[in-house]
Design a protein around this motif. Structure first.
Motif, mmCIF file in Angstrom:
data_model
loop_
_atom_site.group_PDB
_atom_site.id
_atom_site.type_symbol
_atom_site.label_atom_id
_atom_site.label_comp_id
_atom_site.label_asym_id
_atom_site.label_seq_id
_atom_site.Cartn_x
_atom_site.Cartn_y
_atom_site.Cartn_z
ATOM 1 N N ALA A 24 0.807 -1.219 0.000
ATOM 2 C CA ALA A 24 0.000 0.000 0.000
ATOM 3 C C ALA A 24 0.840 1.270 0.000
ATOM 4 O O ALA A 24 0.325 2.361 -0.251
ATOM 5 C CB ALA A 24 -0.929 0.012 1.206
ATOM 6 N N LEU A 25 2.145 1.137 0.276
ATOM 7 C CA LEU A 25 3.000 2.318 0.360
ATOM 8 C C LEU A 25 3.751 2.544 -0.934
ATOM 9 O O LEU A 25 4.067 1.592 -1.665
ATOM 10 C CB LEU A 25 4.005 2.167 1.509
ATOM 11 C CG LEU A 25 3.412 2.113 2.916
ATOM 12 C CD1 LEU A 25 4.537 1.995 3.944
ATOM 13 C CD2 LEU A 25 2.564 3.337 3.217
ATOM 14 N N HIS A 82 4.020 3.294 13.949
ATOM 15 C CA HIS A 82 3.791 4.694 13.609
ATOM 16 C C HIS A 82 5.018 5.537 13.942
ATOM 17 O O HIS A 82 5.673 5.319 14.967
ATOM 18 C CB HIS A 82 2.597 5.239 14.404
ATOM 19 C CG HIS A 82 1.278 5.058 13.724
ATOM 20 N ND1 HIS A 82 0.135 4.694 14.405
ATOM 21 C CD2 HIS A 82 0.903 5.191 12.422
ATOM 22 C CE1 HIS A 82 -0.885 4.627 13.557
ATOM 23 N NE2 HIS A 82 -0.449 4.922 12.359
ATOM 24 N N GLY A 238 -1.143 -3.587 8.126
ATOM 25 C CA GLY A 238 -1.269 -2.410 7.272
ATOM 26 C C GLY A 238 -2.675 -1.855 7.263
ATOM 27 O O GLY A 238 -2.875 -0.636 7.332
ATOM 28 N N ALA A 239 -3.662 -2.745 7.203
ATOM 29 C CA ALA A 239 -5.059 -2.300 7.204
ATOM 30 C C ALA A 239 -5.433 -1.664 8.534
ATOM 31 O O ALA A 239 -6.116 -0.629 8.584
ATOM 32 C CB ALA A 239 -5.970 -3.484 6.905
ATOM 33 N N GLU A 240 -4.977 -2.277 9.639
ATOM 34 C CA GLU A 240 -5.290 -1.729 10.963
ATOM 35 C C GLU A 240 -4.616 -0.376 11.167
ATOM 36 O O GLU A 240 -5.220 0.562 11.694
ATOM 37 C CB GLU A 240 -4.851 -2.711 12.038
ATOM 38 C CG GLU A 240 -5.265 -2.293 13.443
ATOM 39 C CD GLU A 240 -4.867 -3.300 14.490
ATOM 40 O OE1 GLU A 240 -4.949 -2.955 15.696
ATOM 41 O OE2 GLU A 240 -4.467 -4.422 14.132
ATOM 42 N N MET A 241 -3.367 -0.274 10.742
ATOM 43 C CA MET A 241 -2.638 0.978 10.918
ATOM 44 C C MET A 241 -3.256 2.087 10.078
ATOM 45 O O MET A 241 -3.336 3.239 10.522
ATOM 46 C CB MET A 241 -1.166 0.789 10.549
ATOM 47 C CG MET A 241 -0.305 2.002 10.838
ATOM 48 S SD MET A 241 1.476 1.673 10.730
ATOM 49 C CE MET A 241 1.620 1.213 9.010
ATOM 50 N N ALA A 242 -3.708 1.746 8.864
ATOM 51 C CA ALA A 242 -4.325 2.748 7.992
ATOM 52 C C ALA A 242 -5.616 3.297 8.585
ATOM 53 O O ALA A 242 -6.016 4.436 8.292
ATOM 54 C CB ALA A 242 -4.588 2.148 6.616
ATOM 55 N N GLY A 243 -6.273 2.493 9.414
ATOM 56 C CA GLY A 243 -7.526 2.932 10.026
ATOM 57 C C GLY A 243 -7.340 3.781 11.262
ATOM 58 O O GLY A 243 -8.331 4.224 11.863
ATOM 59 N N ASN A 245 -5.780 7.230 13.186
ATOM 60 C CA ASN A 245 -5.458 8.620 12.863
ATOM 61 C C ASN A 245 -4.185 9.027 13.595
ATOM 62 O O ASN A 245 -4.223 9.476 14.741
ATOM 63 C CB ASN A 245 -6.625 9.531 13.248
ATOM 64 C CG ASN A 245 -6.465 10.940 12.685
ATOM 65 O OD1 ASN A 245 -5.352 11.390 12.405
ATOM 66 N ND2 ASN A 245 -7.577 11.632 12.510
ATOM 67 N N GLU A 246 -3.044 8.865 12.921
ATOM 68 C CA GLU A 246 -1.763 9.186 13.549
ATOM 69 C C GLU A 246 -1.627 10.681 13.806
ATOM 70 O O GLU A 246 -1.078 11.108 14.819
ATOM 71 C CB GLU A 246 -0.608 8.708 12.665
ATOM 72 C CG GLU A 246 0.757 8.941 13.283
ATOM 73 C CD GLU A 246 1.893 8.457 12.408
ATOM 74 O OE1 GLU A 246 3.039 8.448 12.875
ATOM 75 O OE2 GLU A 246 1.627 8.088 11.236
#
Length: 506
Positions: A24-25, A82, A238-243, A245-246
């Motif tokens: 995804a990156l 993150h 990746g999916a969890e991290m994308a969800g 809000n960093e």
């Protein structure tokens, strides 16, 4: 600068993240490539240690620690994390800090929970055990308390009631680097006693804790960290991290966590969004400080007229002067723009704003046809606040020089942590007597919300001072403002001085 140490995928070389790619990156980087990119700003000469052979890895880490003159940040190479979490851990002021995850409690009914509670043996009577449960692929062999790691076990070292795993990132201050090196060499000499499932980072903390190093803990909170060993795990991560809000987490972290009541509920609820807006438009913390100074001087000018409408406007302006005083620090933390000049300007002009407002209030009282005796109250308020600032500064400097209280130690080859926990219990009892006991009891009282905020307010922090000035000046007059400042300030001075004398004597 921070010395960064990457540990080869742990446990076992077959879990190397070399072939795992984040599709995804941009650039489709591997996990290791992404992590290296995140860490090069901390240390362009990353040290990499293969963890296939435990003894060799420990000796290599000891060599790095012995040569280090800066803090160390140790992290497994198969970490997906993150940027903000890396930042927060590396900026921690603890001598050592580990990222942990507590074993979740099973969901049970109230009746089942009551029955289970009756069957639970008190921890003081519990027998040490070899942790066999697993969480996120790691053996649950650590016992953590509210603020630090209490004990760690291995495949051959039992621990009393394990409740957590050490996820991976470990930050060790420069002052503890020699102990880290010594610990790693001692562990390397006994590497044959560890099991195949013992995690290298958990072994390091096992040694540090037994050698008396206080290892603080923190959870992931609203940020992401996970070790990955398969492409499926990576896709899920990746999916969890994308969800998540960093940026929101970074913004929340820009707000001080120990502010007073007024600042927490009447400023920080929205000032963080002003800070983000300012940072994204290129405003520097020093420029925001200048805005705060201008508003403070304008408030003083309004107060100097002595007219009620201008006094009300002055109250509004001094409030927003304080808002921007908070914003400048939040911009610095959000944009990560720190400087000696900025810190000096912020501290110096906080005092300047207060004192120029005091002068404006006194002038306004006199020009309104009142007695110039008001200057006595004004000078009393200035003098009292100056003494308080001096005491705060001197105590802070002295406290930083005070060495941390030593923790009990335990031989690395001891089969369980029984004697360590007994020593910790004795230490707890000793620290609960005399002045220490009084201070500890007062600290514990802070778990009650009303007591927590009462303690925050009684010390009359800057937020409460500016609020008191704004409200009393707008609704009453300068005399009431100064009386409020002197009376509340005197109570605060007596309270803080008493507490600091007690802490100095223990």
């Amino acid at each position: 600068m921070t010395r960064v140490v990457l540990l080869g995928a742990s446990p076992g070389p077959e879990n190397s993240p070399t072939g795992l790619r984040l599709a995804a990156l941009p650039g489709n980087p591997t996990v290791a490539e992404r992590l290296r990119g995140q860490l090069t700003s901390l240390d362009p000469r990353l040290a990499t240690i293969e963890s296939g052979d435990v003894a060799t890895a420990l000796r290599a880490l000891a060599d790095v620690a012995e040569a280090a003159t800066e803090n160390l940040f140790i992290i497994p190479e198969n970490s997906v994390v993150h940027d903000e979490l890396i930042y927060q851990i590396t900026k921690a002021k603890r001598g050592a800090l580990a990222l942990v995850a507590k074993e979740p409690r099973p969901e049970v009914t109230e009746e089942e929970a009551q029955d289970a509670q009756e069957d639970v043996v008190p921890i003081d009577e519990a027998e040490p055990e070899i942790g066999l449960n697993r969480l996120e692929g790691l053996p649950v062999r650590s016992r953590v308390g509210k603020s630090r790691v209490v004990s760690v076990g291995t495949a051959s070292h039992a621990v009393t009631r394990p409740n957590a795993i050490l996820l991976g990132p470990l930050h060790v201050s420069a002052r503890n680097a020699p102990m880290l090196a010594q610990t790693c060499r001692e562990l390397a000499a006994m590497a044959d006693t560890f099991g195949e499932d013992d995690d290298l980072l958990q072994l390091i903390v096992f040694g540090l804790v037994r050698n008396g190093v206080s290892v603080g803990i923190r959870g992931r909170r609203d940020l992401f960290y996970r070790r990955v060993t398969t492409q499926e795990e990576l896709n899920e991560a990746g999916a969890e991290m994308a969800g998540m809000n960093e940026d929101r987490a970074r913004l929340n972290n820009a707000v001080k966590g120990a502010d007073g009541f007024f600042t927490t509920y009447f400023v920080s609820t929205y000032s963080r969004f002003i800070a983000r807006w300012a940072a994204r438009r290129g405003l520097t913390p020093n420029q925001v400080t200048l805005i705060s100074i201008v508003l403070g001087v304008a408030a003083a000018a309004c107060f100097a007229t002595g007219d009620r409408p201008w006094m009300v406007l002055g109250g509004v302006l001094i409030y927003f002067a304080f808002v921007f005083d908070c914003v400048d620090g939040q911009v610095a933390r959000y944009a990560r723009k720190f400087g000696v000049l900025g810190a000096w300007l912020d501290a110096t002009f906080d005092r300047f704003k207060e004192y120029v407002v005091f002068a404006g209030l006194a002038v306004g009282w006199v020009v309104s046809g009142n007695s110039d005796d008001i200057w006595i109250l004004a000078l009393a308020a200035i003098g009292l606040q100056s003494v308080r600032h001096l005491l705060d500064f001197s105590f802070g400097v002295a406290n930083r020089r005070k060495p941390p209280s030593p923790l009990p130690t335990l031989a690395l080859d001891a089969p369980d942590d029984r004697s360590l926990r007994q020593a910790l219990t004795r230490r707890k009892v000793e620290r609960s007597q005399g002045l220490r006991g009084v201070l500890k009891m007062w600290t514990k009282a802070g778990k009650f919300r009303a007591v927590h905020w009462a303690r925050k307010m009684i010390v009359f922090p800057i937020g409460e001072r500016f609020a008191a000035i704004a409200i009393t000046a707008a609704l009453f007059d300068a005399r009431i403002t100064f009386l409020t400042l002197v009376i509340w300030g005197s109570v605060a001075a007596a309270y803080t001085l008493t507490g600091r004398l007690m802490r100095s004597l223990v």
